[in-house]
Design an enzyme around this catalytic site. Structure first.
Site, PDB file in Angstrom:
ATOM      1  N   HIS A 200     -75.461   6.775 -42.059  1.00  0.00           N
ATOM      2  CA  HIS A 200     -75.558   5.368 -42.453  1.00  0.00           C
ATOM      3  C   HIS A 200     -76.583   5.287 -43.493  1.00  0.00           C
ATOM      4  O   HIS A 200     -77.632   6.420 -43.688  1.00  0.00           O
ATOM      5  CB  HIS A 200     -75.722   4.347 -41.510  1.00  0.00           C
ATOM      6  CG  HIS A 200     -76.717   4.321 -40.671  1.00  0.00           C
ATOM      7  ND1 HIS A 200     -77.155   3.640 -39.628  1.00  0.00           N
ATOM      8  CD2 HIS A 200     -77.778   5.524 -40.558  1.00  0.00           C
ATOM      9  CE1 HIS A 200     -78.334   3.965 -39.122  1.00  0.00           C
ATOM     10  NE2 HIS A 200     -78.650   4.772 -39.471  1.00  0.00           N
TER      11      HIS A 200
ATOM     12  N   HIS B  83     -78.171   9.382 -43.855  1.00  0.00           N
ATOM     13  CA  HIS B  83     -78.469  10.234 -43.020  1.00  0.00           C
ATOM     14  C   HIS B  83     -77.522  10.083 -41.744  1.00  0.00           C
ATOM     15  O   HIS B  83     -76.826   9.135 -41.897  1.00  0.00           O
ATOM     16  CB  HIS B  83     -80.065  10.261 -42.589  1.00  0.00           C
ATOM     17  CG  HIS B  83     -80.238   8.633 -41.874  1.00  0.00           C
ATOM     18  ND1 HIS B  83     -80.552   7.690 -42.621  1.00  0.00           N
ATOM     19  CD2 HIS B  83     -80.362   8.481 -40.553  1.00  0.00           C
ATOM     20  CE1 HIS B  83     -80.736   6.640 -41.948  1.00  0.00           C
ATOM     21  NE2 HIS B  83     -80.520   6.976 -40.530  1.00  0.00           N
TER      22      HIS B  83
ATOM     23  N   HIS C 145     -67.066  10.364 -37.940  1.00  0.00           N
ATOM     24  CA  HIS C 145     -67.220  11.101 -39.231  1.00  0.00           C
ATOM     25  C   HIS C 145     -66.870  10.308 -40.484  1.00  0.00           C
ATOM     26  O   HIS C 145     -66.264  10.886 -41.426  1.00  0.00           O
ATOM     27  CB  HIS C 145     -66.087  12.239 -39.267  1.00  0.00           C
ATOM     28  CG  HIS C 145     -66.515  13.378 -38.140  1.00  0.00           C
ATOM     29  ND1 HIS C 145     -66.657  13.158 -36.953  1.00  0.00           N
ATOM     30  CD2 HIS C 145     -67.112  14.605 -38.672  1.00  0.00           C
ATOM     31  CE1 HIS C 145     -66.986  14.282 -36.356  1.00  0.00           C
ATOM     32  NE2 HIS C 145     -67.290  14.981 -37.214  1.00  0.00           N
TER      33      HIS C 145
ATOM     34  N   GLU D 239     -78.680   5.291 -30.422  1.00  0.00           N
ATOM     35  CA  GLU D 239     -78.663   5.882 -31.746  1.00  0.00           C
ATOM     36  C   GLU D 239     -79.375   7.082 -31.720  1.00  0.00           C
ATOM     37  O   GLU D 239     -78.930   8.026 -32.617  1.00  0.00           O
ATOM     38  CB  GLU D 239     -79.422   5.070 -32.713  1.00  0.00           C
ATOM     39  CG  GLU D 239     -79.283   5.339 -34.379  1.00  0.00           C
ATOM     40  CD  GLU D 239     -79.817   4.300 -35.166  1.00  0.00           C
ATOM     41  OE1 GLU D 239     -79.007   3.650 -35.857  1.00  0.00           O
ATOM     42  OE2 GLU D 239     -81.088   4.028 -35.114  1.00  0.00           O
TER      43      GLU D 239
END
Ligand code: NI
Length: 144
Positions: free
Chosen positions: A14, A39, A80, A127
């Site tokens: 993102h 990244h 992905h 995250e």
């Protein structure tokens, strides 16, 4: 109250960037997360539902059903992929972990409508090892 939780994982790229702001402002706000070509993260998503516990089954909800929903509305569209470019729900939404939690909530909540007495309780977007976001549903004061 009793809750059940299912965890899924996916890998995605993102970029944190607000097209309404200048490049300099984006860089100031998002720092390295504004990197032009994005990244990646290995995301883990935990979705918790609550509900009555039927004597007949002893289950709030079949965890396989919950997993099927998470695969359909989160894993399959996002794994992905580049969230900004490939995933419809982030077409006009900056894919911060906060916004991801909200969009995932909306998508899972739609699917749960067919399960009577089962309610979404928490969506957690993990995250990184040290960062995660929790969303517990819409509140009119949430977004300014
Ligand atoms: Ni990031």
């Amino acid at each position: 109250m009793i809750t059940i939780t299912r965890r899924i994982e996916f890998c995605a790229a993102h970029r944190l960037h607000n097209p309404d702001l200048s490049d300099a402002e984006n860089k100031r706000i998002y720092g390295v997360c504004n990197n032009k070509n994005g990244h990646g993260h290995n995301y883990a998503i935990e979705v918790t539902v609550r509900g009555a516990l039927p004597r007949k089954t002893g289950m709030v909800m079949d965890l396989k059903d919950l997993n099927d929903i998470l695969q359909k509305v989160i894993h399959n569209p996002c794994d992905h992929k580049h969230l900004n470019h490939d995933v419809a729900m982030f077409e006009s939404v900056i894919p911060t972990a906060e916004n991801m939690a909200i969009k995932f909530w909306e998508a899972v909540d739609d699917e749960l409508q067919q399960y009577h007495g089962v309610h979404l309780h928490l969506v957690r977007v993990i995250e990184s090892r040290n960062n995660f976001v929790d969303y517990t549903g819409p509140d009119p004061g949430d977004i300014v």
